[in-house]
Design an enzyme around this catalytic site. Structure first.
Site, PDB file in Angstrom:
ATOM      1  N   CYS A  44       0.798  -1.231   0.000  1.00 29.81           N
ATOM      2  CA  CYS A  44       0.000   0.000   0.000  1.00 29.81           C
ATOM      3  C   CYS A  44       0.832   1.284   0.000  1.00 29.81           C
ATOM      4  O   CYS A  44       0.279   2.369  -0.169  1.00 29.81           O
ATOM      5  CB  CYS A  44      -0.960  -0.005   1.184  1.00 29.81           C
ATOM      6  SG  CYS A  44      -1.963  -1.503   1.254  1.00 29.81           S
ATOM      7  N   HIS A  47      -3.105   8.073   5.944  1.00 32.25           N
ATOM      8  CA  HIS A  47      -3.330   6.768   5.309  1.00 32.25           C
ATOM      9  C   HIS A  47      -4.752   6.310   5.609  1.00 32.25           C
ATOM     10  O   HIS A  47      -5.434   5.794   4.725  1.00 32.25           O
ATOM     11  CB  HIS A  47      -2.299   5.763   5.814  1.00 32.25           C
ATOM     12  CG  HIS A  47      -2.347   4.445   5.108  1.00 32.25           C
ATOM     13  ND1 HIS A  47      -2.193   4.328   3.744  1.00 32.25           N
ATOM     14  CD2 HIS A  47      -2.543   3.179   5.568  1.00 32.25           C
ATOM     15  CE1 HIS A  47      -2.280   3.063   3.390  1.00 32.25           C
ATOM     16  NE2 HIS A  47      -2.500   2.338   4.481  1.00 32.25           N
ATOM     17  N   HIS A  67      -9.610   2.147  -0.899  1.00 33.71           N
ATOM     18  CA  HIS A  67      -8.173   1.951  -0.709  1.00 33.71           C
ATOM     19  C   HIS A  67      -7.615   1.277  -1.958  1.00 33.71           C
ATOM     20  O   HIS A  67      -7.786   0.079  -2.164  1.00 33.71           O
ATOM     21  CB  HIS A  67      -7.930   1.094   0.529  1.00 33.71           C
ATOM     22  CG  HIS A  67      -6.485   0.967   0.894  1.00 33.71           C
ATOM     23  ND1 HIS A  67      -5.481   1.639   0.218  1.00 33.71           N
ATOM     24  CD2 HIS A  67      -5.853   0.245   1.875  1.00 33.71           C
ATOM     25  CE1 HIS A  67      -4.317   1.335   0.758  1.00 33.71           C
ATOM     26  NE2 HIS A  67      -4.512   0.491   1.763  1.00 33.71           N
TER      27      HIS A  67
END
Length: 591
Positions: free
Chosen positions: A154, A295, A330
């Site tokens: 990520c 995040h 995401h």
């Protein structure tokens, strides 16, 4: 900049979605019956629209590639890259630093049931792995002198910007286009579901009642240059078509949490180190940051850990903080680039993206921004991206250049020495991993993980190094054996095994070794086919010669299976013949 995501199919549409607080998450029924109506951030643009690129009609092209082409087309046009490249007698060197983890998995999983039976179209293997995906993108656009792929889950796209900046500073590139691309796949979403971290409602980052993340997809890229190059180009191409500077990348930091493969430490050590390093590089104090794009995934662990890290960095001077994943989902390896675009838009237009989905305050977490009105113009903004394996990266963008006392690239060039090199070829030596690993741990390890741990720990022992200052990993294909097992489970409609999914990501090995050696330093994984180790060694020599560390573990690990070799041969591609091959090198410099 160029971008495509669930919030819009170009930068302007994304800006409009966020300024008007429109809904980007939607239910999608493509996946398994138990995941019916699961909310995801699916990009607006359809495959049929994307296949409008000349020359792609009727060809099997992954959605990961198509979305990248869409975003890159916007970035190249907006950044006047073609005009710039040929503005001098010697064309400027344009490098693509791409980030992805799924690569062409959307095509592979569609064909896999037939492929494993010796049927189906093996052409999908031409863009299956991450490096082949990047090569296909670069070859199609034809503007790039070189290219590489970063895959750190990520945090991948944020690390792509970091790598791009270093290529520019070291004059290995004149223009870098950096970012990432990731398509939603059944492999991806069922894997995350096996970890039990998906919210079956729209995600609620930093909310007391948060229940997990919504996966997303998309692609985003930024055009990066040295300021002096922009000035020279603008002098050459004249008033019409001058290149404009959106912002300055004044600071960045990468660190490893070295705690767990999928969870972050309670005190957020990795995120804390990444943010403080970015501030140090920029020469800024915490109170000078006006906004942080967090995040903020909406999982119980991430939001708690990131809040702890933010409080450690900013204390009582907490800036406006928000997660924009309520608009985009995401997008994993592309997330850092999509959110960098949003953060840059916030900086350019002086607003705070609100934290969509937040309702109830959790006293253990930071209170996110719910009002987009900025009283003062924004000057410095931060963008956080944290990934599996504890890979954490923070970027700082500024409207104007900053004066910094941080070390520059004008440092003595140290001699780089090789202290140890260990090579393992084949599976015969793998039982010897018991030298370093308990039997219960070894049983859960893939053969590639065993080879990596065995070769790396032996090399460190031979070099007399307990904990390296940095870990740089290379792999052409990643965990082929586990990916094949997971694809078999998908084809047979079986639930995916979470330990297999965790180890299937490219940077799992680097994370595992960081945990074992307590290494919180620079941690990155390159995956560019046969060039992977070259890129890793180049990066290791850079940080050693800069004097930013004394010892680096450089490792290259790959494996194949009979089916993988058969499919690669059918696709006309070469691959290694050994079942497993692992190389670990310890490099050092200085006194």
């Amino acid at each position: 900049m160029g971008a495509v995501s669930a919030a819009g199919d170009c930068c302007y549409e994304i800006l409009k979605t966020i300024r008007n607080d429109l809904f980007g998450i939607q239910s999608y029924n493509y996946f398994s019956p138990e995941l019916k109506d699961l909310p995801v951030g699916k990009a607006w643009v359809t495959d049929s629209e994307l296949l409008g690129f000349p020359g792609l009609e009727g060809k099997p092209v992954s959605r990961t590639i198509l979305m990248a082409l869409c975003a890159l087309r916007e970035a190249i046009y907006a950044g006047k890259v073609d005009e710039q490249k040929y503005s001098k007698d010697d064309p400027l060197k344009v490098v693509l630093v791409n980030a992805t983890t799924v690569g062409g998995m959307d095509l592979t999983e569609r064909e896999f049931t037939q492929l494993r039976e010796g049927e189906g179209n093996a052409e999908c293997m031409c863009s299956h792995d991450c490096g082949a995906t990047t090569q296909a993108i670069a070859d199609y656009l034809g503007v790039f002198s070189d290219y590489t792929t970063v895959s750190t889950a990520c945090s991948s796209a944020a690390n792509a910007l970091l790598v791009g900046a270093e290529l520019l500073k070291s004059h290995q590139a004149d223009i870098v286009i950096a970012g990432g691309t990731e398509a939603l796949t059944k492999f991806h979403i069922c894997g995350f579901n096996s970890l039990m971290i998906l919210d079956h409602e729209p995600c609620r980052p930093f909310d007391k009642n948060r229940a997990g993340l919504n996966l997303g997809e998309g692609a985003a890229y930024v055009v990066m240059e040295r300021e002096e190059t922009v000035k020279e180009v603008n002098d050459d191409i004249g008033e019409f078509g001058k290149v404009s500077i959106i912002a300055y990348l004044t600071g960045y930091g990468n660190a490893c949490d070295a705690f767990h493969q999928t969870a972050t430490s309670d005190n957020g050590e990795g995120p804390f180190l990444a943010m403080t390093e970015a501030l140090r590089m920029a020469g800024l104090k915490p109170q000078q940051i006006d906004y942080v794009n967090a995040h903020g995934t909406g999982t119980l662990n991430n939001d708690l850990s990131e809040s702890a890290a933010l409080r450690r960095v900013f204390g009582e001077d907490m800036p406006a903080v928000s997660s924009t994943k309520g608009y985009t989902g995401h997008a994993t390896s592309a997330a850092g680039a999509i959110e960098a675009v949003i953060t840059l838009q916030a900086l350019k237009y002086d607003f705070f993206p609100i934290n969509r989905g937040w309702i109830v305050q959790d006293e253990g977490l930071i209170r996110p921004m719910m009002d987009d009105y900025a009283v003062e113009p924004l000057e410095h903004v931060m963008c956080n991206s944290f990934g599996f394996g504890g890979n954490d990266t923070s970027l700082i963008f500024s409207k104007h250049p900053v004066k910094t006392t941080a070390a520059t690239h004008e440092v003595p060039q140290f001699e780089v020495r090789e202290l140890a090199r260990v090579v393992i070829s084949g599976t015969e030596e793998l039982p010897s991993v018991s030298e370093f690993v308990r039997p219960m741990e070894a049983r859960r390890m893939s053969r590639l993980m065993k080879a990596a741990v065995l070769s790396s720990m032996r090399a460190l022992r031979e070099a007399g190094v307990d904990s390296p200052d940095a870990i740089i990993t290379a792999t052409a294909y990643g965990s082929v054996e586990l990916s094949e097992r997971l694809l078999n489970q998908l084809a047979d409609n079986e639930p995916l095994k979470p330990t297999w999914f965790m180890q299937s990501t490219h940077n799992t090995i680097a994370g595992e070794l960081a945990i074992r050696t307590h290494c919180h330093g620079y941690n990155i994984t390159y995956t560019q086919g046969s060039q992977s180790l070259d890129w890793a060694l180049r990066d290791a020599r850079r940080i050693l010669c800069q004097g930013s560390c004394k010892t680096v573990l450089v490792e290259c690990h790959d494996e194949t299976t009979p089916l993988f070799r058969q499919l690669m041969e059918r696709a006309g591609r070469e691959c290694q013949q050994e079942d497993v091959k692992s190389i670990a090198i310890i490099l050092s410099c200085g006194e």
